[in-house]
Design an enzyme around this catalytic site. Sequence first.
Site, PDB file in Angstrom:
ATOM      1  N   ARG A  23      81.721  80.270  33.927  1.00  0.00           N
ATOM      2  CA  ARG A  23      81.908  78.831  34.128  1.00  0.00           C
ATOM      3  C   ARG A  23      80.560  78.135  33.962  1.00  0.00           C
ATOM      4  NH1 ARG A  23      81.447  75.648  39.182  1.00  0.00           N
ATOM      5  NH2 ARG A  23      82.449  73.645  38.762  1.00  0.00           N
ATOM      6  N   HIS A  76      78.973  67.980  35.523  1.00  0.00           N
ATOM      7  CA  HIS A  76      78.369  68.545  36.734  1.00  0.00           C
ATOM      8  C   HIS A  76      77.135  67.698  37.049  1.00  0.00           C
ATOM      9  CE1 HIS A  76      78.165  72.472  39.242  1.00  0.00           C
ATOM     10  NE2 HIS A  76      77.256  71.662  39.748  1.00  0.00           N
ATOM     11  N   GLU A  94      82.990  68.668  41.770  1.00  0.00           N
ATOM     12  CA  GLU A  94      82.667  68.084  43.072  1.00  0.00           C
ATOM     13  C   GLU A  94      82.421  66.575  43.039  1.00  0.00           C
ATOM     14  OE1 GLU A  94      79.430  70.284  44.807  1.00  0.00           O
ATOM     15  OE2 GLU A  94      80.629  72.077  45.053  1.00  0.00           O
ATOM     16  N   ASN A 118      85.518  75.066  45.559  1.00  0.00           N
ATOM     17  CA  ASN A 118      84.174  75.515  45.911  1.00  0.00           C
ATOM     18  C   ASN A 118      84.058  75.563  47.421  1.00  0.00           C
ATOM     19  OD1 ASN A 118      83.725  75.324  43.183  1.00  0.00           O
ATOM     20  ND2 ASN A 118      82.158  73.723  43.310  1.00  0.00           N
ATOM     21  N   TYR A 141      81.459  77.017  50.693  1.00  0.00           N
ATOM     22  CA  TYR A 141      80.214  77.646  51.165  1.00  0.00           C
ATOM     23  C   TYR A 141      80.199  77.893  52.674  1.00  0.00           C
ATOM     24  CZ  TYR A 141      78.347  76.948  46.511  1.00  0.00           C
ATOM     25  OH  TYR A 141      78.156  77.029  45.156  1.00  0.00           O
ATOM     26  N   GLU A 178      83.320  78.288  42.901  1.00  0.00           N
ATOM     27  CA  GLU A 178      81.980  78.560  43.435  1.00  0.00           C
ATOM     28  C   GLU A 178      82.101  79.109  44.838  1.00  0.00           C
ATOM     29  OE1 GLU A 178      79.059  75.371  43.434  1.00  0.00           O
ATOM     30  OE2 GLU A 178      79.763  74.674  41.469  1.00  0.00           O
TER      31      GLU A 178
HETATM   32  C1  GBH Z   1      77.519  73.114  44.864  1.00  0.00           C
HETATM   33  O1  GBH Z   1      77.295  72.028  45.662  1.00  0.00           O
HETATM   34  C2  GBH Z   1      77.175  72.674  43.479  1.00  0.00           C
HETATM   35  O2  GBH Z   1      78.308  72.548  42.658  1.00  0.00           O
HETATM   36  C3  GBH Z   1      76.143  73.537  42.823  1.00  0.00           C
HETATM   37  O3  GBH Z   1      75.608  72.858  41.728  1.00  0.00           O
HETATM   38  C4  GBH Z   1      75.105  73.924  43.849  1.00  0.00           C
HETATM   39  O4  GBH Z   1      74.018  74.586  43.254  1.00  0.00           O
HETATM   40  C5  GBH Z   1      75.765  74.797  44.855  1.00  0.00           C
HETATM   41  O5  GBH Z   1      76.881  74.189  45.414  1.00  0.00           O
HETATM   42  C6  GBH Z   1      74.856  75.260  45.988  1.00  0.00           C
HETATM   43  O6  GBH Z   1      74.436  74.169  46.758  1.00  0.00           O
HETATM   44  O7  GBH Z   1      80.107  67.855  54.874  1.00  0.00           O
HETATM   45  O8  GBH Z   1      78.060  66.765  55.465  1.00  0.00           O
HETATM   46  O9  GBH Z   1      78.328  69.139  55.785  1.00  0.00           O
HETATM   47  C7  GBH Z   1      77.616  72.172  47.000  1.00  0.00           C
HETATM   48  C8  GBH Z   1      77.047  70.998  47.732  1.00  0.00           C
HETATM   49  C9  GBH Z   1      77.250  71.490  50.047  1.00  0.00           C
HETATM   50  C10 GBH Z   1      77.673  69.307  49.216  1.00  0.00           C
HETATM   51  C11 GBH Z   1      77.941  71.126  51.299  1.00  0.00           C
HETATM   52  C12 GBH Z   1      78.372  68.947  50.449  1.00  0.00           C
HETATM   53  C13 GBH Z   1      78.590  69.426  52.767  1.00  0.00           C
HETATM   54  C14 GBH Z   1      78.064  68.177  53.357  1.00  0.00           C
HETATM   55  N1  GBH Z   1      77.759  70.722  48.942  1.00  0.00           N
HETATM   56  N2  GBH Z   1      77.853  69.724  51.549  1.00  0.00           N
HETATM   57  S1  GBH Z   1      78.699  67.970  54.981  1.00  0.00           S
END
Ligand code: GBH
Length: 461
Positions: free
Chosen positions: A83, A127, A172, A299, A301, A366
């Site tokens: 991707r 992106h 996103e 995505n 995390y 992701e």
């Molecule tokens: C992704 O962004 C991106 O697509 C990628 O480019 C990037 O490198 C990767 O992740 C790693 O960061 O709700 O206030 O807690 C993820 C970015 C992280 C943005 C979590 C929103 C939550 C904000 N996101 N964040 S909050």
Amino acid sequence: DVRPQTAAGLTFPPGFVFGAATAAYQIEGAVDVDGRGPSIWDTFSHTPGKTFQGDTGDVAVEHYVRYPQDVALMKDLGLDAYRFSVSWPRVLPAGAGAIEQRGLDFYRRLVDELLGAGIAPWLTLYHWDLPQALQDQGGWTDRDTAYRFAEYAGVVYDALGDRVPHWSTLNEPMCSSLLGYMAGQHAPGHQDPVEASRAVHHLLLGHGLATQVMRDKGADHLGITLNFTPMSPATDSPADVDAARRLDGQQNRMFLVPIATGEYPADVVADLADAGAPLPIEDGDLEVISAPLDWLGVNYYFESTVRGLSEPSGKHPTFIGAERVQDLEPEGPTTTMGWGISPEAFTALLTRISGIAPGLPLFITENGSAWPDEVSADGQVHDPERVDYLLRHLAAMTEAIDAGADVRGYFAWSLLDNYEWARGYAQRFGLVHVDYATQVRTPKDSAGTYADVIRSAKDGV
Ligand code: GBH
């Protein structure tokens, strides 16, 4: 059960897609070659004080010239799919109008290299690297940008539709709108709820218009990638519960629900209007936005716990009308991003999304983690934390599949260490380590783990 058990004791559905993901500005470098125009990320990263140590994507990991080696690394990993995103200002340097063939040619070369290696290209059109020329006319706050995006989609589809099977409009849109126009942490770095709300709607409109354009040209595997952060209230007090509802609305439902159902969530519409930042909806927009899709990219995390405050926190909020919301520090170990680790929340999230968008196949586009990786004396990069994160999230995902979620693929973020936006090069998300001084690539232990999982998912242990 006929499905083979993998090395890690995991079981995947037949045909499950294993991939890795990147994004143009984070890896390509070569920002001033072959007629590329400037994007909002060039402007933002070159503005003093906006990024960690002033880091920019000017060089990044030189993927623009090193892509053959990077595709070879993917092949070594045994990836089914890759991707990546296309840089809009490489293709249309002024955002609209004149097409730059040399920009399209780069993606033709990349796609041909992938196909030659037996790796399926998954192309994302946007992106985050909006052409600066369009930002100068208002960017995503301007409704016209949605129409320019649909034109750009048509240009890229005309050039690559014959050889790219999988298409995604946006990565996103929550980040493009709220981080870019509300929090100010991402380009263009504005802090204005009215702009942010307009950006939300115009990104969704652009997604719908681009979907129509590509559908008319014959696209049959079209999707969008959304990011999700599960939100829990710190206690069951009404203030905490309402804070979690508000953030969940803008983070997890504001994009998914209109795409899946053709209506914005009523509570989100009310929150934005109450904050003086109503969504600029025109007749017929929701019908465009909810055009049928073939897949949804997820995505994930980490998860978040929030509290409602009786007074404004004094911190500029990421979400609209969220002055009285506080994010709690995660419990337990955190990655170098400061993010907690919650595989259980991933299982629950996938089940929840399946309920909101029944019948829509899901792909994890992701998932990954950043750690302080270094090449050690033995020449290897030992990243036990990433191995652990990867295996636990794959397990959490298969649990959701066993519980009925239709998840058909997983893309690790990221193939390579790269430019982590405002956090610069200090954050390493790659399965493959990059020495930024020499551009030498070294697969980390986690790359070996992932390769074992992929191989054994196909052949058994
Ligand atoms: C992704 O962004 C991106 O697509 C990628 O480019 C990037 O490198 C990767 O992740 C790693 O960061 O709700 O206030 O807690 C993820 C970015 C992280 C943005 C979590 C929103 C939550 C904000 N996101 N964040 S909050």
